[in-house]
Design a protein around this motif. Sequence first.
Motif, PDB file in Angstrom:
ATOM      1  N   PHE A  55       3.078   3.039  -9.497  1.00 30.82           N
ATOM      2  CA  PHE A  55       1.826   2.904  -8.764  1.00 30.82           C
ATOM      3  C   PHE A  55       0.912   4.111  -8.921  1.00 30.82           C
ATOM      4  O   PHE A  55      -0.290   4.008  -8.681  1.00 30.82           O
ATOM      5  CB  PHE A  55       2.101   2.547  -7.304  1.00 30.82           C
ATOM      6  CG  PHE A  55       2.425   1.088  -7.139  1.00 30.82           C
ATOM      7  CD1 PHE A  55       1.414   0.148  -7.005  1.00 30.82           C
ATOM      8  CD2 PHE A  55       3.735   0.646  -7.168  1.00 30.82           C
ATOM      9  CE1 PHE A  55       1.686  -1.201  -6.890  1.00 30.82           C
ATOM     10  CE2 PHE A  55       4.036  -0.711  -7.049  1.00 30.82           C
ATOM     11  CZ  PHE A  55       3.004  -1.632  -6.915  1.00 30.82           C
ATOM     12  N   THR A  62      -5.080  -1.266  -8.674  1.00 31.62           N
ATOM     13  CA  THR A  62      -4.409  -2.203  -7.768  1.00 31.62           C
ATOM     14  C   THR A  62      -5.374  -2.840  -6.781  1.00 31.62           C
ATOM     15  O   THR A  62      -5.314  -4.050  -6.523  1.00 31.62           O
ATOM     16  CB  THR A  62      -3.276  -1.480  -7.008  1.00 31.62           C
ATOM     17  OG1 THR A  62      -2.382  -0.882  -7.942  1.00 31.62           O
ATOM     18  CG2 THR A  62      -2.495  -2.468  -6.154  1.00 31.62           C
ATOM     19  N   VAL A  67      -2.410 -10.389  -8.331  1.00 31.44           N
ATOM     20  CA  VAL A  67      -1.112  -9.868  -8.766  1.00 31.44           C
ATOM     21  C   VAL A  67      -0.091 -11.000  -8.901  1.00 31.44           C
ATOM     22  O   VAL A  67      -0.027 -11.901  -8.066  1.00 31.44           O
ATOM     23  CB  VAL A  67      -0.595  -8.831  -7.747  1.00 31.44           C
ATOM     24  CG1 VAL A  67       0.821  -8.381  -8.086  1.00 31.44           C
ATOM     25  CG2 VAL A  67      -1.538  -7.637  -7.701  1.00 31.44           C
ATOM     26  N   ASP A  69       4.087 -11.272  -9.391  1.00 30.86           N
ATOM     27  CA  ASP A  69       5.409 -10.646  -9.437  1.00 30.86           C
ATOM     28  C   ASP A  69       6.374 -11.698  -9.979  1.00 30.86           C
ATOM     29  O   ASP A  69       6.801 -12.594  -9.263  1.00 30.86           O
ATOM     30  CB  ASP A  69       5.813 -10.181  -8.038  1.00 30.86           C
ATOM     31  CG  ASP A  69       7.008  -9.243  -8.045  1.00 30.86           C
ATOM     32  OD1 ASP A  69       7.694  -9.156  -9.074  1.00 30.86           O
ATOM     33  OD2 ASP A  69       7.266  -8.597  -7.008  1.00 30.86           O
ATOM     34  N   ALA A  81       1.846  -3.643  -3.913  1.00 32.83           N
ATOM     35  CA  ALA A  81       0.482  -3.896  -4.393  1.00 32.83           C
ATOM     36  C   ALA A  81      -0.409  -4.408  -3.268  1.00 32.83           C
ATOM     37  O   ALA A  81      -1.566  -3.978  -3.127  1.00 32.83           O
ATOM     38  CB  ALA A  81       0.516  -4.896  -5.546  1.00 32.83           C
ATOM     39  N   ARG A  84      -1.516  -1.786  -1.008  1.00 33.34           N
ATOM     40  CA  ARG A  84      -2.563  -0.967  -1.622  1.00 33.34           C
ATOM     41  C   ARG A  84      -3.818  -1.802  -1.907  1.00 33.34           C
ATOM     42  O   ARG A  84      -4.584  -1.502  -2.793  1.00 33.34           O
ATOM     43  CB  ARG A  84      -2.020  -0.315  -2.890  1.00 33.34           C
ATOM     44  CG  ARG A  84      -0.869   0.654  -2.594  1.00 33.34           C
ATOM     45  CD  ARG A  84      -0.160   1.071  -3.894  1.00 33.34           C
ATOM     46  NE  ARG A  84       1.044   1.835  -3.600  1.00 33.34           N
ATOM     47  CZ  ARG A  84       1.259   3.107  -3.959  1.00 33.34           C
ATOM     48  NH1 ARG A  84       0.329   3.764  -4.614  1.00 33.34           N
ATOM     49  NH2 ARG A  84       2.386   3.711  -3.655  1.00 33.34           N
ATOM     50  N   ALA A  86      -4.376  -5.018  -2.963  1.00 31.76           N
ATOM     51  CA  ALA A  86      -4.560  -6.070  -3.962  1.00 31.76           C
ATOM     52  C   ALA A  86      -5.217  -7.267  -3.286  1.00 31.76           C
ATOM     53  O   ALA A  86      -5.023  -7.513  -2.085  1.00 31.76           O
ATOM     54  CB  ALA A  86      -3.221  -6.478  -4.563  1.00 31.76           C
ATOM     55  N   ALA A  89      -1.400 -11.941  -4.041  1.00 26.94           N
ATOM     56  CA  ALA A  89      -0.173 -11.813  -4.823  1.00 26.94           C
ATOM     57  C   ALA A  89       0.584 -13.130  -4.814  1.00 26.94           C
ATOM     58  O   ALA A  89       0.677 -13.809  -3.788  1.00 26.94           O
ATOM     59  CB  ALA A  89       0.709 -10.701  -4.277  1.00 26.94           C
ATOM     60  N   LEU A 136      -2.954  -8.148 -12.752  1.00 26.99           N
ATOM     61  CA  LEU A 136      -1.816  -7.228 -12.745  1.00 26.99           C
ATOM     62  C   LEU A 136      -0.537  -8.043 -12.621  1.00 26.99           C
ATOM     63  O   LEU A 136      -0.379  -8.820 -11.683  1.00 26.99           O
ATOM     64  CB  LEU A 136      -1.939  -6.246 -11.576  1.00 26.99           C
ATOM     65  CG  LEU A 136      -0.776  -5.297 -11.315  1.00 26.99           C
ATOM     66  CD1 LEU A 136      -0.481  -4.432 -12.532  1.00 26.99           C
ATOM     67  CD2 LEU A 136      -1.069  -4.422 -10.089  1.00 26.99           C
TER      68      LEU A 136
END
Length: 205
Positions: A55, A62, A67, A69, A81, A84, A86, A89, A136
Amino acid sequence: MRKKSTANRQVKATNNKSANGFIRIISGQFRGRKLPVKDVQGLRPTTDRIKETVFNWLMQDTRGAAVLDCFAGSGGLGFEALSRFAQRATFFELDKGAALQLKENISTLKLENAVIKQDNSLSLLANNAQNEQFDLVFVDPPFRQNIAEKTCFLLEENNWLTAQALIYVEVESELNSLNIPDNWMLLKEKTAGQVICRLYQREAN
């Protein structure tokens, strides 16, 4: 980080898993929060030290990112993320118990911008993403199952990535070579114990 002895198990923890089964978010709006981790056989944690490195690499990238995963396990990378800032996700996780724990942790954090898809990641990525591209992507699959390379090419071939997407890939350190799409440029690389961490950026064809 790593895992399993069986090829169909895609569970992974992405932070220090203590004896009481928790991961810790290390920075952002949820800094210091501990989230339960489902006790799944073969689950292998990623250290906070590596996550902090990753990170730091992503410090400017981010916030506001969409995002993915790919092998969520504990969800440590995706939750970090989101902490921070994002934008959203998506978590892919095969194991039912781990997926249910992800759902509970999303509820605990009162997140409305997180989605879980419980299924085999390679099967999901084999479909065309259509209008669901990501800025990301975290690719941290089970070790020694030849999954990382397949994942990278499916991401590229099936339209999962935005034009200049960042892709973090984590593999076992003894893996001598990793083929990736020709239009991915290596930005950062680090070996830490049993793992190699790499950050790539996609360049649109």
